[in-house]
Design a protein around this motif. Sequence first.
Motif, short mmCIF file in Angstrom:
data_model
loop_
_atom_site.label_atom_id
_atom_site.label_comp_id
_atom_site.label_asym_id
_atom_site.label_seq_id
_atom_site.Cartn_x
_atom_site.Cartn_y
_atom_site.Cartn_z
N GLU A 405 0.84 -1.21 0.00
CA GLU A 405 0.00 0.00 0.00
C GLU A 405 0.87 1.26 0.00
OE1 GLU A 405 -0.64 -2.70 1.89
OE2 GLU A 405 -2.48 -3.32 0.85
N ALA A 406 1.98 1.21 0.76
CA ALA A 406 2.87 2.40 0.80
C ALA A 406 3.41 2.68 -0.60
CB ALA A 406 4.01 2.18 1.79
N THR A 407 3.81 1.62 -1.29
CA THR A 407 4.34 1.80 -2.65
C THR A 407 3.26 2.33 -3.58
OG1 THR A 407 5.81 -0.06 -2.25
CG2 THR A 407 5.51 0.60 -4.55
N VAL A 408 2.11 1.66 -3.53
CA VAL A 408 1.03 2.03 -4.47
C VAL A 408 0.55 3.47 -4.23
CG1 VAL A 408 -1.36 1.54 -5.12
CG2 VAL A 408 0.26 -0.34 -4.85
N VAL A 409 0.35 3.83 -2.97
CA VAL A 409 -0.22 5.17 -2.74
C VAL A 409 0.75 6.24 -3.22
CG1 VAL A 409 0.56 5.57 -0.33
CG2 VAL A 409 -1.57 6.57 -1.15
N LEU A 410 2.05 6.02 -3.03
CA LEU A 410 3.01 7.06 -3.46
C LEU A 410 3.13 7.08 -4.98
CD1 LEU A 410 5.56 6.70 -0.53
CD2 LEU A 410 3.86 8.52 -0.88
N GLU A 411 3.07 5.91 -5.60
CA GLU A 411 3.09 5.89 -7.08
C GLU A 411 1.87 6.63 -7.64
OE1 GLU A 411 5.22 1.55 -7.77
OE2 GLU A 411 3.10 1.77 -8.28
N ARG A 412 0.73 6.37 -7.03
CA ARG A 412 -0.50 6.99 -7.55
C ARG A 412 -0.51 8.50 -7.27
NH1 ARG A 412 -5.18 2.23 -6.70
NH2 ARG A 412 -4.05 0.72 -7.97
N LEU A 413 -0.01 8.87 -6.11
CA LEU A 413 0.07 10.31 -5.81
C LEU A 413 1.02 10.99 -6.79
CD1 LEU A 413 -0.56 12.78 -4.05
CD2 LEU A 413 1.22 12.04 -2.47
N ASP A 414 2.12 10.32 -7.08
CA ASP A 414 3.10 10.85 -8.04
C ASP A 414 2.41 11.08 -9.40
OD1 ASP A 414 5.50 11.59 -9.15
OD2 ASP A 414 6.22 9.54 -9.45
N ALA A 415 1.67 10.06 -9.85
CA ALA A 415 0.99 10.18 -11.14
C ALA A 415 -0.05 11.30 -11.11
CB ALA A 415 0.32 8.84 -11.49
N ALA A 416 -0.76 11.40 -9.99
CA ALA A 416 -1.79 12.45 -9.89
C ALA A 416 -1.15 13.83 -9.92
CB ALA A 416 -2.60 12.25 -8.61
N LEU A 417 -0.04 13.99 -9.21
CA LEU A 417 0.62 15.30 -9.18
C LEU A 417 1.19 15.66 -10.56
CD1 LEU A 417 2.41 15.20 -5.69
CD2 LEU A 417 0.53 16.71 -6.36
N ARG A 418 1.66 14.64 -11.26
CA ARG A 418 2.19 14.85 -12.60
C ARG A 418 1.09 15.42 -13.53
NH1 ARG A 418 6.92 12.34 -13.62
NH2 ARG A 418 6.67 10.83 -11.96
N ALA A 419 -0.14 14.93 -13.33
CA ALA A 419 -1.23 15.30 -14.23
C ALA A 419 -2.00 16.52 -13.72
CB ALA A 419 -2.21 14.13 -14.35
N TRP A 420 -1.60 17.01 -12.56
CA TRP A 420 -2.43 18.01 -11.87
C TRP A 420 -1.90 19.42 -12.05
CZ3 TRP A 420 -2.33 20.71 -6.88
CH2 TRP A 420 -3.61 21.11 -6.47
N HIS A 421 -2.80 20.34 -12.33
CA HIS A 421 -2.33 21.71 -12.52
C HIS A 421 -3.09 22.66 -11.59
CE1 HIS A 421 -0.23 20.07 -15.95
NE2 HIS A 421 -1.37 19.56 -16.38
N GLY A 422 -3.58 22.12 -10.47
CA GLY A 422 -4.42 22.93 -9.56
C GLY A 422 -3.61 23.90 -8.72
#
Length: 422
Positions: A405-422
């Motif tokens: 879960e630690a790996t997955v959540v950080l990978e997903r957060l990384d991807a979200a931040l990459r795509a995020w322009h808020g």
Amino acid sequence: MSSKKSLAAQLHSDAVSFTPGGVHSNVRLERATAFFARGKGAWLWDVEGNDYVDYLLGQGPNFLGHAPEAVTEAVADACRRGMVYGAQHELEVEAGRSFLSAVAWADQVRFGLSGTEMVQAALRLARAVTGRKKFIRFEGHYHGWLDNVLLAPQADGTPGPASAGQLSSHLEDCVILPWNDENALAHALEEHAGQVAAVITEPFMCNSGAVSPRDGYLQRMRQLCDEHEAVLIFDEVITGFRVAFGGAAERFGVTPDLATYGKAMAGGWPVAALAGRAELMQRFADDVSHAGTFNASVMACAAVVATLEELRSDPPYARVEAHGEEVMAGIRKLADDHEVPLRVQGLGMSFHASFGPKDRVFDFQGLQALDLQRYNALAQRLTEFGVWVAGRGIWYVSAAHGDREATVVLERLDAALRAWHG
Ligand SMILES: Cc1ncc(COP(=O)(O)O)c(C=O)c1O
């Protein structure tokens, strides 16, 4: 739009026609379109089959993860023999004994269904015992949704009623103070000398910013309550069985007179408790009313016994704390990598994320400097990347969260931040 996606849309449109806003708790209005099909451990699956790593945990109750086997089995087994008797049963004695061996400072306990009602029972009891009317509480603390405790900042920034239909007169008997400020408390107790029945506090300000008490603050609060003969109530609805087996009282080494519990104590079942010193609690056996058709049901007691047995036999606290700290560190690193002012603070088992200055926040005023709205937008976006977190910034960790879960959540957060322009 896929046909599965239209299932959620269909459910939502049905829900809004049957139910105001399509939800049964206003806290869920923001995510009214989210429909889950199942949860297991630290994971949720929506009706379209998408998975989510869950750091919201139903707002806290799933401290053992979703559908913990030992608890679901115990509840199913117990309730085959009946559920609600309108009388006593053996399991409730066992649940009381088990609860009090964890919450060792308390002599007695009453079970109920929600944190909201246990807070009301605590306030009533404190008033009965002291013969006084007022109580002191703190900005940013949440004690349930009823009229005498629900607060929101008003246009001028001062706290006041949070709901239409809630009158300002409902709040007349409470004195609202900044938290983590012992001088403000000492001053208020002097100013209202002889009138304050209780001081009620979240011992760790989890509902606003995951703020720890300053060194010595809770000890001083204890001392001041003793000096002014006010009942000290810890609202441990979040912290109970989460920040330590014995809750915040154990973790911070300060003993209240009464404390309310809920959430983590029953593996996801709706159970809450009020515990305290016998001298006070005994009044429930005499002239202070507390009732409830479903209190201490067979299911509730089976859930409490099985949950506490799990927590006792294989204490998850060190693991949970380490996991949370790892995720917090990972979030900080991602914030640096992406050059966004995403900041986290709190305890491993329950921390707070937002945008704003990195300095630690110690009080409700400090929270005003954070950009909670911007974080809320990110939290909504994280849903699309398979991370389920609360929009208000709080993250909960369970015993079921591990390396994956630690790996997955950080990978997903990384991807979200990459795509995020808020
Ligand atoms: C500290 C605290 N007290 C009381 C409550 C109310 O509990 P419930 O939602 O079970 O009524 C909550 C709920 O989040 C809480 O966090």
